[in-house]
Design a protein around this motif. Structure first.
Motif, PDB file in Angstrom:
ATOM      1  N   GLN A 124      -2.709  -1.252   8.593  1.00  0.00           N
ATOM      2  CA  GLN A 124      -2.916  -1.113   7.153  1.00  0.00           C
ATOM      3  C   GLN A 124      -2.077  -2.105   6.357  1.00  0.00           C
ATOM      4  O   GLN A 124      -2.544  -2.652   5.376  1.00  0.00           O
ATOM      5  N   VAL A 184       5.298  -3.728   6.855  1.00  0.00           N
ATOM      6  CA  VAL A 184       6.415  -3.182   6.106  1.00  0.00           C
ATOM      7  C   VAL A 184       7.586  -4.144   6.106  1.00  0.00           C
ATOM      8  O   VAL A 184       8.180  -4.426   5.071  1.00  0.00           O
ATOM      9  N   TYR A 224       4.886  -2.260  11.130  1.00  0.00           N
ATOM     10  CA  TYR A 224       3.568  -2.198  10.509  1.00  0.00           C
ATOM     11  C   TYR A 224       3.199  -0.740  10.243  1.00  0.00           C
ATOM     12  O   TYR A 224       3.649   0.164  10.956  1.00  0.00           O
ATOM     13  N   VAL A 225       2.366  -0.532   9.239  1.00  0.00           N
ATOM     14  CA  VAL A 225       1.798   0.787   9.001  1.00  0.00           C
ATOM     15  C   VAL A 225       0.473   0.823   9.738  1.00  0.00           C
ATOM     16  O   VAL A 225      -0.413   0.007   9.486  1.00  0.00           O
ATOM     17  N   ARG A 277      -2.796   3.108  10.616  1.00  0.00           N
ATOM     18  CA  ARG A 277      -3.576   4.302  10.262  1.00  0.00           C
ATOM     19  C   ARG A 277      -4.402   4.658  11.498  1.00  0.00           C
ATOM     20  O   ARG A 277      -5.338   3.961  11.859  1.00  0.00           O
ATOM     21  N   CYS A 289      -0.938   8.270   9.286  1.00  0.00           N
ATOM     22  CA  CYS A 289      -0.341   6.940   9.144  1.00  0.00           C
ATOM     23  C   CYS A 289       1.081   7.005   9.663  1.00  0.00           C
ATOM     24  O   CYS A 289       1.782   8.001   9.460  1.00  0.00           O
ATOM     25  N   GLN A 290       1.503   5.937  10.334  1.00  0.00           N
ATOM     26  CA  GLN A 290       2.825   5.919  10.949  1.00  0.00           C
ATOM     27  C   GLN A 290       3.379   4.502  10.896  1.00  0.00           C
ATOM     28  O   GLN A 290       2.640   3.537  11.079  1.00  0.00           O
ATOM     29  N   HIS A 291       4.698   4.364  10.669  1.00  0.00           N
ATOM     30  CA  HIS A 291       5.361   3.075  10.788  1.00  0.00           C
ATOM     31  C   HIS A 291       5.586   2.819  12.276  1.00  0.00           C
ATOM     32  O   HIS A 291       6.180   3.662  12.962  1.00  0.00           O
TER      33      HIS A 291
END
Length: 186
Positions: free
Chosen positions: A33, A36, A47-48, A50, A56-58
């Motif tokens: 997505q 970061v 990165y994010v 999805r 959604c997760q870092h």
């Protein structure tokens, strides 16, 4: 305000990847997505992601498998990991039973379209975490470079309407019908 680093023309945003879910140690499919943080000497890029289930997760770049990131060969697959392999020219889904990195073998439980279950051993390089975009009948065929098939020779005075239609070549011979009158007799 903004960093001095620009995103490349072919940005990784929107790329289909598999990210490591920290709670169970398995890789799950998702889409990048946003970015970061950038990679530095002391840390990897974040990165994010999805995931397909909506979460959604870092995720750090070293925990992402896919194009532009880590290859599957650098991972150790956990029991229960969903994977894809090619079996008799068709892509099938399976579940990892055991992964031995020392002998480079992944034992996978596969369910065939007929409903039969069986275990098969594969090398890690033959295992995919993402479903292939190719249809099952095209998996073993090489990719076609369609740019070589497009052979358009456009002239300077071509209009957009002419591009889709075939151009007629001018004739070098003109056939003119001979007119004969009915009252002339020779």
């Amino acid at each position: 305000m903004f960093g001095n680093k620009r995103l490349a023309k072919r940005s990784i945003i929107g790329t289909r990847v598999c990210g490591l879910w920290p709670q169970d140690g398995r890789y799950y499919p998702g889409m990048i997505q946003s970015q970061v943080s950038e990679e530095s000497i002391t840390s990897s890029a974040v990165y994010v992601v999805r995931f397909d289930d909506g979460f959604c997760q870092h995720v750090k770049s070293r925990c992402i498998v896919g194009p532009g990131f880590q290859p599957v060969a650098t991972t150790t697959l956990k029991q229960g990991q969903k994977v894809f392999i090619t079996l008799n020219g068709r892509e099938v889904c399976g579940t990892v039973i055991f992964h031995d990195r020392d002998i480079d073998e992944v034992v996978i439980n596969v369910r065939t379209p007929t409903g039969d279950d069986f275990d098969t051993g594969r090398r890690l390089e033959d295992v995919r975490l993402l479903e292939s975009r190719k249809s099952a009948r095209l998996v073993d065929q090489p990719d076609t470079d369609y740019s070589k098939l497009a052979d358009l020779h456009l002239s300077n005075n071509t209009t957009p309407a002419d591009v889709g239609s075939k151009k007629r070549m001018p004739s070098h011979v003109i056939d003119v019908p001979v007119m004969t009158s009915p009252d002339k007799t020779e």
